[in-house]
Scaffold this motif. Structure first.
Motif, PDB file in Angstrom:
ATOM      1  N   VAL A   1       0.824  -1.210   0.000  1.00  0.00           N
ATOM      2  CA  VAL A   1       0.000   0.000   0.000  1.00  0.00           C
ATOM      3  C   VAL A   1       0.853   1.254   0.000  1.00  0.00           C
ATOM      4  N   LYS A   2       2.021   1.191   0.603  1.00  0.00           N
ATOM      5  CA  LYS A   2       2.939   2.331   0.580  1.00  0.00           C
ATOM      6  C   LYS A   2       3.430   2.597  -0.840  1.00  0.00           C
ATOM      7  N   GLU A   3       3.668   1.516  -1.591  1.00  0.00           N
ATOM      8  CA  GLU A   3       4.116   1.669  -2.978  1.00  0.00           C
ATOM      9  C   GLU A   3       2.997   2.246  -3.842  1.00  0.00           C
ATOM     10  N   TYR A   4       1.763   1.816  -3.603  1.00  0.00           N
ATOM     11  CA  TYR A   4       0.636   2.351  -4.368  1.00  0.00           C
ATOM     12  C   TYR A   4       0.450   3.841  -4.098  1.00  0.00           C
ATOM     13  N   GLU A   5       0.604   4.223  -2.853  1.00  0.00           N
ATOM     14  CA  GLU A   5       0.472   5.645  -2.516  1.00  0.00           C
ATOM     15  C   GLU A   5       1.601   6.460  -3.149  1.00  0.00           C
ATOM     16  N   ALA A   6       2.806   5.887  -3.146  1.00  0.00           N
ATOM     17  CA  ALA A   6       3.940   6.566  -3.788  1.00  0.00           C
ATOM     18  C   ALA A   6       3.707   6.675  -5.287  1.00  0.00           C
ATOM     19  N   ALA A   7       3.121   5.639  -5.877  1.00  0.00           N
ATOM     20  CA  ALA A   7       2.827   5.653  -7.309  1.00  0.00           C
ATOM     21  C   ALA A   7       1.791   6.725  -7.632  1.00  0.00           C
ATOM     22  N   ALA A   8       0.802   6.869  -6.770  1.00  0.00           N
ATOM     23  CA  ALA A   8      -0.230   7.890  -6.989  1.00  0.00           C
ATOM     24  C   ALA A   8       0.351   9.295  -6.915  1.00  0.00           C
ATOM     25  N   GLU A   9       1.362   9.467  -6.072  1.00  0.00           N
ATOM     26  CA  GLU A   9       1.973  10.787  -5.900  1.00  0.00           C
ATOM     27  C   GLU A   9       3.031  11.087  -6.970  1.00  0.00           C
ATOM     28  N   ALA A  10       3.529  10.052  -7.622  1.00  0.00           N
ATOM     29  CA  ALA A  10       4.628  10.228  -8.577  1.00  0.00           C
ATOM     30  C   ALA A  10       4.222  11.021  -9.809  1.00  0.00           C
ATOM     31  N   SER A  11       2.939  10.941 -10.175  1.00  0.00           N
ATOM     32  CA  SER A  11       2.461  11.679 -11.345  1.00  0.00           C
ATOM     33  C   SER A  11       0.996  12.012 -11.147  1.00  0.00           C
ATOM     34  N   ASP A  12       0.665  13.289 -11.197  1.00  0.00           N
ATOM     35  CA  ASP A  12      -0.710  13.737 -10.966  1.00  0.00           C
ATOM     36  C   ASP A  12      -1.443  13.816 -12.298  1.00  0.00           C
ATOM     37  N   ASN A  13      -2.238  12.793 -12.599  1.00  0.00           N
ATOM     38  CA  ASN A  13      -3.000  12.771 -13.847  1.00  0.00           C
ATOM     39  C   ASN A  13      -4.216  11.881 -13.672  1.00  0.00           C
ATOM     40  N   ASP A  14      -5.122  11.897 -14.645  1.00  0.00           N
ATOM     41  CA  ASP A  14      -6.365  11.131 -14.560  1.00  0.00           C
ATOM     42  C   ASP A  14      -6.204   9.672 -14.964  1.00  0.00           C
ATOM     43  N   LEU A  15      -5.007   9.286 -15.363  1.00  0.00           N
ATOM     44  CA  LEU A  15      -4.777   7.907 -15.780  1.00  0.00           C
ATOM     45  C   LEU A  15      -4.178   7.066 -14.660  1.00  0.00           C
ATOM     46  N   THR A  16      -2.984   7.433 -14.205  1.00  0.00           N
ATOM     47  CA  THR A  16      -2.296   6.591 -13.218  1.00  0.00           C
ATOM     48  C   THR A  16      -2.704   6.901 -11.779  1.00  0.00           C
ATOM     49  N   THR A  17      -2.913   8.179 -11.468  1.00  0.00           N
ATOM     50  CA  THR A  17      -3.186   8.541 -10.066  1.00  0.00           C
ATOM     51  C   THR A  17      -4.415   7.834  -9.509  1.00  0.00           C
ATOM     52  N   PRO A  18      -5.602   7.930 -10.165  1.00  0.00           N
ATOM     53  CA  PRO A  18      -6.770   7.244  -9.608  1.00  0.00           C
ATOM     54  C   PRO A  18      -6.630   5.723  -9.623  1.00  0.00           C
ATOM     55  N   MET A  19      -5.886   5.196 -10.599  1.00  0.00           N
ATOM     56  CA  MET A  19      -5.694   3.741 -10.654  1.00  0.00           C
ATOM     57  C   MET A  19      -4.975   3.246  -9.409  1.00  0.00           C
ATOM     58  N   TYR A  20      -3.915   3.960  -9.020  1.00  0.00           N
ATOM     59  CA  TYR A  20      -3.148   3.516  -7.858  1.00  0.00           C
ATOM     60  C   TYR A  20      -3.837   3.896  -6.547  1.00  0.00           C
ATOM     61  N   LEU A  21      -4.606   4.946  -6.551  1.00  0.00           N
ATOM     62  CA  LEU A  21      -5.410   5.262  -5.364  1.00  0.00           C
ATOM     63  C   LEU A  21      -6.432   4.156  -5.107  1.00  0.00           C
ATOM     64  N   LYS A  22      -7.022   3.667  -6.192  1.00  0.00           N
ATOM     65  CA  LYS A  22      -8.008   2.594  -6.034  1.00  0.00           C
ATOM     66  C   LYS A  22      -7.346   1.322  -5.515  1.00  0.00           C
ATOM     67  N   LYS A  23      -6.165   1.003  -6.044  1.00  0.00           N
ATOM     68  CA  LYS A  23      -5.448  -0.172  -5.560  1.00  0.00           C
ATOM     69  C   LYS A  23      -5.091  -0.012  -4.086  1.00  0.00           C
ATOM     70  N   ALA A  24      -4.681   1.196  -3.709  1.00  0.00           N
ATOM     71  CA  ALA A  24      -4.367   1.454  -2.300  1.00  0.00           C
ATOM     72  C   ALA A  24      -5.599   1.248  -1.444  1.00  0.00           C
ATOM     73  N   GLY A  25      -6.740   1.748  -1.907  1.00  0.00           N
ATOM     74  CA  GLY A  25      -7.986   1.583  -1.166  1.00  0.00           C
ATOM     75  C   GLY A  25      -8.365   0.122  -0.979  1.00  0.00           C
ATOM     76  N   MET A  26      -8.199  -0.661  -2.031  1.00  0.00           N
ATOM     77  CA  MET A  26      -8.544  -2.086  -1.961  1.00  0.00           C
ATOM     78  C   MET A  26      -7.628  -2.836  -0.991  1.00  0.00           C
ATOM     79  N   VAL A  27      -6.352  -2.461  -0.964  1.00  0.00           N
ATOM     80  CA  VAL A  27      -5.435  -3.096  -0.020  1.00  0.00           C
ATOM     81  C   VAL A  27      -5.766  -2.679   1.409  1.00  0.00           C
ATOM     82  N   TYR A  28      -6.123  -1.402   1.583  1.00  0.00           N
ATOM     83  CA  TYR A  28      -6.522  -0.959   2.917  1.00  0.00           C
ATOM     84  C   TYR A  28      -7.739  -1.745   3.405  1.00  0.00           C
ATOM     85  N   GLU A  29      -8.645  -2.084   2.493  1.00  0.00           N
ATOM     86  CA  GLU A  29      -9.792  -2.900   2.875  1.00  0.00           C
ATOM     87  C   GLU A  29      -9.322  -4.277   3.362  1.00  0.00           C
ATOM     88  N   LYS A  30      -8.354  -4.868   2.639  1.00  0.00           N
ATOM     89  CA  LYS A  30      -7.829  -6.173   3.050  1.00  0.00           C
ATOM     90  C   LYS A  30      -7.213  -6.099   4.445  1.00  0.00           C
TER      91      LYS A  30
END
Length: 226
Positions: free
Chosen positions: A161-190
């Protein structure tokens, strides 16, 4: 009593004399300093144009066949090469310090992921050095996100989840940022951290409403809030 002004010519002569005295006393130090600066500048440009750029060109020529194998999903050949071509690992060994060699580390990590070798995937993805520039930000983000994917496959969710959050912060755009935020959210659920999961989902809804992930993000939020 009026102050007597110094004759301009005398003032100039005095200034010249002072400069000459300074140069006589410090000339050797100044000369050595100048020689050092010239040597450093010469070394920099000599390295850049006579060594670095030719190495990059050789690396680019060598890596092209491996990139073709990668594009054709021949990940084993792309990684290790064969009798006809050099693979990413060979490129890294020869040109690892170049820009091409750095990118080869990223693709070697992906190849290992495709082959199911999560440890080596993480090793090579971590060896990739982030590159500055808008165009490179996407690869930087993808790199951190892929590390997150590999860690998730190993069940190491706290690290993932730390890597997903870092990935979301690495580039602010509508393609990668929400994708990695969603992955982070799903891992937080786990991990049972529902507050952080909701925060990640809400960031997608509020800040990336035009993204693909935003289309059904309310469903993810409502499932947690039930």
């Amino acid at each position: 009593m009026t102050k007597k002004h110094e004759d301009p010519e005398v003032a100039i002569e005095n200034a010249i004399d002072s400069t000459e005295v300074f140069l006589m006393k410090n000339g050797k130090k100044l000369l050595i300093g100048l020689i050092v600066v010239i040597a450093l500048v010469g070394a920099f440009f000599g390295y850049k144009y006579m060594i670095e750029e030719p190495r990059n060109q050789r690396a680019a020529a060598a890596v092209f066949p491996a990139e073709q194998m990668f594009a054709a999903d021949s990940f084993e050949v792309a990684l290790n090469g064969n009798a006809e071509i050099e693979g990413f690992l060979s490129i890294i060994d020869q040109f690892g310090s170049t820009e091409v060699g750095n990118t080869a580390k990223h693709y070697a990590g992906i190849c290992y992921m495709k082959l199911g070798d999560w440890d080596n995937a993480i090793k090579y993805l971590r060896s990739y050095k982030s590159v500055k520039g808008i165009a490179s930000e996407i690869i930087n983000a993808e790199n951190r996100g892929l590390i997150g994917d590999a860690l998730s496959q190993k069940g190491e969710y706290e690290k993932a989840v730390k890597e997903y959050e870092a990935a979301a912060e690495a580039s602010d755009n509508d393609l990668t940022t929400p994708m990695y935020l969603k992955k982070a959210g799903m891992v937080y659920e786990k991990l049972g951290k529902t507050d952080k999961a909701i925060a990640a989902y809400e960031e997608i809804r509020n800040n990336y409403s035009a993204s693909l992930q935003a289309r059904d993000i309310d469903k993810y939020i409502s499932q947690i809030e039930k």
